[in-house]
Design a protein around this motif. Sequence first.
Motif, mmCIF file in Angstrom:
data_model
loop_
_atom_site.group_PDB
_atom_site.id
_atom_site.type_symbol
_atom_site.label_atom_id
_atom_site.label_comp_id
_atom_site.label_asym_id
_atom_site.label_seq_id
_atom_site.Cartn_x
_atom_site.Cartn_y
_atom_site.Cartn_z
ATOM 1 N N ASP A 306 -6.202 10.220 -2.373
ATOM 2 C CA ASP A 306 -5.991 8.800 -2.160
ATOM 3 C C ASP A 306 -5.028 8.243 -3.221
ATOM 4 O O ASP A 306 -5.413 7.466 -4.092
ATOM 5 N N ILE A 307 -3.760 8.681 -3.149
ATOM 6 C CA ILE A 307 -2.830 8.258 -4.220
ATOM 7 C C ILE A 307 -1.666 7.424 -3.673
ATOM 8 O O ILE A 307 -0.709 7.155 -4.392
ATOM 9 N N GLY A 308 -1.816 7.012 -2.420
ATOM 10 C CA GLY A 308 -0.739 6.259 -1.755
ATOM 11 C C GLY A 308 -0.210 5.114 -2.597
ATOM 12 O O GLY A 308 0.995 4.987 -2.786
ATOM 13 N N ASP A 309 -1.114 4.262 -3.119
ATOM 14 C CA ASP A 309 -0.616 3.084 -3.845
ATOM 15 C C ASP A 309 -0.844 3.210 -5.355
ATOM 16 O O ASP A 309 -0.863 2.225 -6.075
ATOM 17 N N MET A 310 -1.003 4.464 -5.814
ATOM 18 C CA MET A 310 -1.248 4.633 -7.255
ATOM 19 C C MET A 310 0.062 4.477 -8.033
ATOM 20 O O MET A 310 1.027 5.202 -7.799
ATOM 21 N N PRO A 311 0.103 3.515 -8.983
ATOM 22 C CA PRO A 311 1.360 3.356 -9.736
ATOM 23 C C PRO A 311 1.640 4.557 -10.632
ATOM 24 O O PRO A 311 0.708 5.249 -11.052
ATOM 25 N N LYS A 312 2.911 4.792 -10.916
ATOM 26 C CA LYS A 312 3.289 5.911 -11.785
ATOM 27 C C LYS A 312 2.876 5.622 -13.225
ATOM 28 O O LYS A 312 2.587 6.535 -13.984
#
Length: 335
Positions: A306-312
């Motif tokens: 679940d990393i679709g909207d994970m910021p860098k």
Amino acid sequence: MNSYARKSLRRTLLASLALMILIGCSSKSDNGAMKGDNGGDGTSKPIIGFVQTGSEGDWRKAHTESVREAAEEAGFELRFADGQAKQENQIKALSSFVAQGVDGIILAPLVETGWDNVLEKAKKRNIPVLILDRQVEVKDDSLYVTYIGADTYNEGRLAAEWLIEKTGGKAKVVELQGTPGASPTINRYNGFRDVIADHSGIEIIASQSGDFRRSKGKEVMEAFLKKHGDDIEVVYAHNDDMAIGAIQAIEDAGKKPGDDIILVSIDGVRAAFEAMVEGKLNCTVECNPLQGPMAFDAMKKILAGDIGDMPKKQMIKDRVYDRDSAKEVIDSRKY
Ligand code: AHR
């Protein structure tokens, strides 16, 4: 479905198969987990390898503790490697975690560069890497999933802004830098300079590394005092431990830290609050070491794909404390 999620699904299938075989054979293994089925069968925990920089001071102790506690809370097994302030140790530990086939890796990198090859190895094995506390500079930023830590450039800026306000923009400063090549050293150096660039009355008369350590901070400050004596009006230390070492050196030289010489540092550890209450340290810019919960929240998402909207970059917000505010908050400090 991304590669981490695929890996997870493969593990779940493998684990179910292993479970069926186990039931069929009516026999039990030691822990129900085969290499590579970490966490998939609901009985074994996902395994995270944590590569720490070392144990250079109070901040680092709090950081390690926070990661350990958060791992337990989140139901992960943590394998801990202490880099002992050497990048080569950290690289070896990372390679070893890759060879062990852990589910994920958390890396607190000692220095910013030199990580490309070992992170490549992790990527090839589909092992996600989360960078914690300090940043890395790599050619391909897909080598890690996300960075969680403080905005150390802004910390340098905040220290300079506080100093300008305090001195009216006129002071002779000595600087105690952190470990050479470490991202907080580079950023705190640059952030401070970018702000004082517009204030020609603030002059840095000496700058040297104290390696983020109390003993080294004291040693370097003694040398600064010998060379620059009464010219020194301000100490800017890249962390509290070095500032506390400098306080000892100033006292040994017969001067009053906090009054004869202004000290501004970064971290916000308990010893710094005590020094502020005693009047010996003037200001600390907080750099929160309690990063474990954020790291494991992110790791759970990463392993679930679940990393679709994970910021860098996930930056933790910092605050500035001085002698007045220190008195009000010292009892509520957690580290
Ligand atoms: O990377 C964070 C820095 O490392 C902290 O400011 C310092 O105390 C530690 O050694």
